[in-house]
Design a protein around this motif. Structure first.
Motif, short mmCIF file in Angstrom:
data_model
loop_
_atom_site.label_atom_id
_atom_site.label_comp_id
_atom_site.label_asym_id
_atom_site.label_seq_id
_atom_site.Cartn_x
_atom_site.Cartn_y
_atom_site.Cartn_z
N PHE A 145 -5.92 3.23 2.91
CA PHE A 145 -5.65 2.44 1.71
C PHE A 145 -6.16 3.22 0.50
O PHE A 145 -7.14 2.85 -0.14
CB PHE A 145 -6.33 1.07 1.82
CG PHE A 145 -5.63 0.11 2.73
CD1 PHE A 145 -4.80 -0.87 2.21
CD2 PHE A 145 -5.78 0.21 4.10
CE1 PHE A 145 -4.14 -1.76 3.05
CE2 PHE A 145 -5.13 -0.68 4.95
CZ PHE A 145 -4.30 -1.66 4.42
N LYS B 134 0.83 -1.19 0.00
CA LYS B 134 0.00 0.00 0.00
C LYS B 134 0.87 1.25 0.00
O LYS B 134 2.06 1.20 0.35
CB LYS B 134 -0.95 0.02 1.21
CG LYS B 134 -0.24 0.08 2.54
CD LYS B 134 -1.22 0.07 3.71
CE LYS B 134 -2.00 1.35 3.84
NZ LYS B 134 -1.18 2.50 4.21
N PHE C 198 -3.23 0.75 -3.45
CA PHE C 198 -2.59 -0.46 -2.92
C PHE C 198 -2.41 -1.50 -4.02
O PHE C 198 -2.96 -1.37 -5.13
CB PHE C 198 -3.40 -1.04 -1.75
CG PHE C 198 -4.84 -1.33 -2.06
CD1 PHE C 198 -5.22 -2.55 -2.62
CD2 PHE C 198 -5.82 -0.38 -1.81
CE1 PHE C 198 -6.55 -2.82 -2.90
CE2 PHE C 198 -7.15 -0.65 -2.08
CZ PHE C 198 -7.52 -1.87 -2.64
#
Length: 275
Positions: A136, A130, A139
């Motif tokens: 996130f 990531k 990623f």
């Protein structure tokens, strides 16, 4: 003969006599009730010595017993420590397996969003990398072109829309999520599909946007789904409205949205491979 020699000889004689009397006492004790004066005298001398000697033996025996017990306790403690470590490892493994099972079960619900998509069977993927930061926003996953993944393949989690694939390799792909500042999604309000608009990510990974019609009745608590305009199919859960503002200068009604997916904790996703 010197005085020292006489003393040594006298001590030896006394010792021999004492030994003889002890033997005699041992042989006759069971046969007589009364002891002679000499036997009593010798007994008075020998008995304390026997007591001290016996006490010493008992003390040594007790100490040896304690040492043996300490050794046994130490071995038992080491065995218990190993058992505890083994149980802790089993517990961690069980928790990980349970979390993974729950996550896979959750992904099954995501299939309800994509029953009508023109795609192959969905593929479960693990996140293997990531971008820096808590969110996130972008990623990498462990499936790629060999698995039927292409650019703009749709990525889902158990609660809703995650984003899309923007780069692929043979066995990997990179995903840009809807909270990234380069991402935008067209939406409609779940309770009123006529109310539509666009939301975008930001550098702080927060979702915000606006409705096309500033007279639309959108309110806090409204759930947003994809509208079908653009690359995302219609009907995928996006999130919930947390704030609504009327911008008088631009004649826009702006909104803040809490995403349905927890973008701070993702380990597995569902990817829709193209046919």
């Amino acid at each position: 003969m010197s005085k020292r020699g006489k003393k040594d000889r006298t001590a030896m004689i006394v010792a021999i006599v004492a030994i003889i009397l002890i033997i005699v006492m041992g042989l006759t004790t069971g046969q007589r009730n009364n002891l002679s004066a000499i036997e009593k005298w010798v007994g008075n001398i020998i008995t304390p010595i026997q007591g001290v000697f016996s006490s010493g033996i008992n003390i040594v025996g007790d100490n040896i017993s304690k040492l043996v017990n300490i050794g046994n306790i130490t071995r038992e403690n080491e065995s218990l420590k190993l058992r505890v470590e083994e149980l802790e490892k089993q517990l961690i493994s069980t928790e990980l397996n349970r979390d993974e099972l729950e996550e896979l079960r959750g992904l099954k619900f995501a299939l309800g969003y994509v029953n009508d998509m023109d795609t192959n069977e969905p593929i479960t993927a693990n996140i293997i990398g990531k971008a820096p930061g808590n969110w996130f926003s972008t990623f990498t996953i462990d499936v790629g072109e060999k698995h039927g993944i292409t650019k703009n393949s749709i990525v889902l989690a158990s609660n809703g829309l995650v984003g899309r694939v923007f780069e692929t390799g043979d066995n990997w792909a990179k995903v840009i999520s809807i909270v990234d500042n380069d991402s935008s999604v067209s939406f409609q309000v779940l309770r009123d599909n006529k109310t539509q608009g666009i939301i975008s990510g930001s550098i702080t990974s927060e979702l915000s946007g606006y409705v096309f019609d500033n007279l639309s009745e959108i309110m806090v608590g409204d759930k947003l789904i994809t509208s079908g305009i653009g690359i995302y199919p219609e009907g995928i859960m996006i999130g919930e409205v947390t704030a609504v503002e009327n911008n008088s200068n631009q004649l826009l009604k702006t909104i803040q949205v809490n995403p349905a997916v927890n973008f701070k904790r993702l380990t597995k996703v569902l990817v829709m491979g193209a046919k």
